[in-house]
Design a protein around this motif. Structure first.
Motif, PDB file in Angstrom:
ATOM      1  N   ARG A 135       0.853  -1.183   0.000  1.00  0.00           N
ATOM      2  CA  ARG A 135       0.000   0.000   0.000  1.00  0.00           C
ATOM      3  C   ARG A 135       0.891   1.237   0.000  1.00  0.00           C
ATOM      4  NH1 ARG A 135       0.144  -3.163   4.104  1.00  0.00           N
ATOM      5  NH2 ARG A 135       0.225  -2.517   6.295  1.00  0.00           N
TER       6      ARG A 135
ATOM      7  N   ARG B 270      -0.922   5.810   3.088  1.00  0.00           N
ATOM      8  CA  ARG B 270      -1.689   4.985   4.018  1.00  0.00           C
ATOM      9  C   ARG B 270      -0.777   4.252   5.002  1.00  0.00           C
ATOM     10  NH1 ARG B 270      -6.866   4.013   3.304  1.00  0.00           N
ATOM     11  NH2 ARG B 270      -6.699   2.007   4.346  1.00  0.00           N
TER      12      ARG B 270
ATOM     13  N   GLU C 211      -0.706   4.126   9.340  1.00  0.00           N
ATOM     14  CA  GLU C 211      -0.736   2.828  10.002  1.00  0.00           C
ATOM     15  C   GLU C 211       0.483   2.632  10.891  1.00  0.00           C
ATOM     16  OE1 GLU C 211      -1.150   0.009   6.862  1.00  0.00           O
ATOM     17  OE2 GLU C 211      -3.185   0.647   6.333  1.00  0.00           O
TER      18      GLU C 211
ATOM     19  N   ARG D 144     -15.643   5.450   8.330  1.00  0.00           N
ATOM     20  CA  ARG D 144     -15.036   4.752   7.213  1.00  0.00           C
ATOM     21  C   ARG D 144     -13.945   3.815   7.706  1.00  0.00           C
ATOM     22  NH1 ARG D 144     -11.076   8.657   3.893  1.00  0.00           N
ATOM     23  NH2 ARG D 144      -9.651   6.903   4.125  1.00  0.00           N
ATOM     24  N   GLU D 145     -13.772   2.724   7.002  1.00  0.00           N
ATOM     25  CA  GLU D 145     -12.662   1.794   7.199  1.00  0.00           C
ATOM     26  C   GLU D 145     -12.565   1.263   8.627  1.00  0.00           C
ATOM     27  OE1 GLU D 145      -9.106   2.459   4.735  1.00  0.00           O
ATOM     28  OE2 GLU D 145      -9.668   4.571   4.806  1.00  0.00           O
TER      29      GLU D 145
ATOM     30  N   ALA E 229     -12.686  -1.754   9.571  1.00  0.00           N
ATOM     31  CA  ALA E 229     -11.816  -2.941   9.624  1.00  0.00           C
ATOM     32  C   ALA E 229     -10.358  -2.531   9.798  1.00  0.00           C
ATOM     33  CB  ALA E 229     -11.991  -3.771   8.355  1.00  0.00           C
ATOM     34  N   THR E 230      -9.929  -1.515   9.043  1.00  0.00           N
ATOM     35  CA  THR E 230      -8.551  -1.033   9.164  1.00  0.00           C
ATOM     36  C   THR E 230      -8.308  -0.440  10.543  1.00  0.00           C
ATOM     37  OG1 THR E 230      -8.429  -0.562   6.797  1.00  0.00           O
ATOM     38  CG2 THR E 230      -6.847   0.569   8.214  1.00  0.00           C
TER      39      THR E 230
ATOM     40  N   ASN F 114      -5.572  -1.996  13.184  1.00  0.00           N
ATOM     41  CA  ASN F 114      -4.508  -1.139  13.682  1.00  0.00           C
ATOM     42  C   ASN F 114      -4.620  -0.939  15.195  1.00  0.00           C
ATOM     43  OD1 ASN F 114      -3.354   1.908  14.103  1.00  0.00           O
ATOM     44  ND2 ASN F 114      -2.283   0.847  12.451  1.00  0.00           N
TER      45      ASN F 114
ATOM     46  N   ASP G 128      -2.718  10.262   4.361  1.00  0.00           N
ATOM     47  CA  ASP G 128      -4.177  10.165   4.443  1.00  0.00           C
ATOM     48  C   ASP G 128      -4.624  10.704   5.800  1.00  0.00           C
ATOM     49  OD1 ASP G 128      -6.855   9.398   4.614  1.00  0.00           O
ATOM     50  OD2 ASP G 128      -6.532   7.557   3.472  1.00  0.00           O
TER      51      ASP G 128
ATOM     52  N   LEU H 261      -7.721   8.980   7.489  1.00  0.00           N
ATOM     53  CA  LEU H 261      -7.394   7.697   8.115  1.00  0.00           C
ATOM     54  C   LEU H 261      -6.692   7.917   9.441  1.00  0.00           C
ATOM     55  CD1 LEU H 261      -7.150   4.626   8.128  1.00  0.00           C
ATOM     56  CD2 LEU H 261      -5.060   4.856   6.743  1.00  0.00           C
TER      57      LEU H 261
END
Length: 300
Positions: free
Chosen positions: A87, A91, A95, A214-215, A217-218, A222, A273, A276
């Protein structure tokens, strides 16, 4: 017992969020308060703690080594995961910061609550080692390691970082034997007292619940790596370095707390991002209300 000790700290975070949402005392207050804390009050706390640190104690040297090992092992694991699931840096940088960075205000507040001034001194030594390291690793992750080819901007930024300067000053005053004479110790301590409560209020004010839409799952993955796996890794490293209980507690606490809100600023500055990163900070801060007591209880 742990919950009773640390719930007031999370209450301060909630109070900061409520005040911010209520528009009190005004939109311009929170950025100014955060800057005052970052540039003046929190550095005073670091200097005050490091001046008194027993630097001749071998356990403190091992604590520094253990903190470096914990952070580097976690960063290396994330790099390996990236090889399996490539990725972009935009991003990967958030993370990485979500796993290796830490909310310094919350970490010091919990350490002080559980271990008193002795624990605070240990935590200050840990920060003297960990703050420069996590900043370099975060910048590398956000910039595809271009910092290795062009290190001067990073070095200049670190040379102006108030936290790094405070660590250098505190260690220098300690090792030189000068200390804080002529009542300066009292002056610095008075400044330092305002740092942790103001810092926790600012943490709450910086939360962005909308970023959780949003996101998930991510954010969950994390958050699990940061809030559950990192403290387990830290406990294992502490055993390998034969750290005494006070040093072990400091290392585990700073591995179990959520990531730093300032990670959002760095992410935006380097083109990462931002949405994120805001989601990671908010998710971890909210979930850590449950995970921190659980982790500290399980790890003893």
């Amino acid at each position: 017992m742990i919950i009773l000790t640390i719930w007031p700290l999370f209450a301060l975070i909630c109070a900061g969020f409520a005040l911010m949402r209520g528009g009190f005392p005004g939109d311009g207050f929170w950025p100014a308060a955060e800057r005052l804390n970052y540039v003046v009050l929190f550095p005073a706390l670091l200097v005050s703690s490091l001046v008194r640190a027993p630097l001749s104690d071998p356990a403190l040297l091992r604590l520094g080594g253990a903190s470096v090992a914990t952070i580097c092992l976690a960063a290396a694991g994330l790099v390996l995961l990236r090889l399996a699931r490539p990725r972009p840096a935009a991003r990967f940088g958030p993370e990485m910061q979500g796993v290796i960075r830490f909310n310094t205000y919350l970490g010091l507040a919990i350490t002080l609550s559980l271990a008193g001034p002795e624990g605070l001194t240990r935590a200050a030594v840990l920060l003297a080692v960990a703050v420069p390291l996590v900043n370099v690793l975060s910048i590398m992750a956000l910039s595809e390691a271009s910092v290795l080819r062009h290190p001067m901007p990073v070095l200049r930024s670190m040379a102006r970082n108030p936290l790094i300067l405070a660590c250098v000053a505190g260690l220098g005053l300690n090792m030189s034997g000068i200390g804080l004479p002529l009542g300066l110790d009292r002056f610095v301590e008075l400044l330092a007292r305002g740092s942790l409560p103001l810092g926790l209020l600012c943490v709450g004010a910086a939360l962005v619940p909308a970023a959780l839409r949003r996101e998930l799952a991510t954010l969950g993955l994390n958050g699990g790596l940061r809030l559950l796996m990192m403290p387990v890794l830290a406990a294992g490293v502490a055993t390998g370095f034969a750290l005494p209980p006070a040093e072990t507690l400091a290392l585990v606490i700073f591995s179990a707390i959520p990531t730093a809100p300032t990670a959002y600023v760095l992410t935006r500055q380097l083109g990462g991002d931002g949405a994120l990163m805001a989601g990671i900070v908010t998710f971890q801060t909210l979930v850590s209300v449950a995970t921190i007591p659980l982790v500290l209880w399980l790890l003893g």
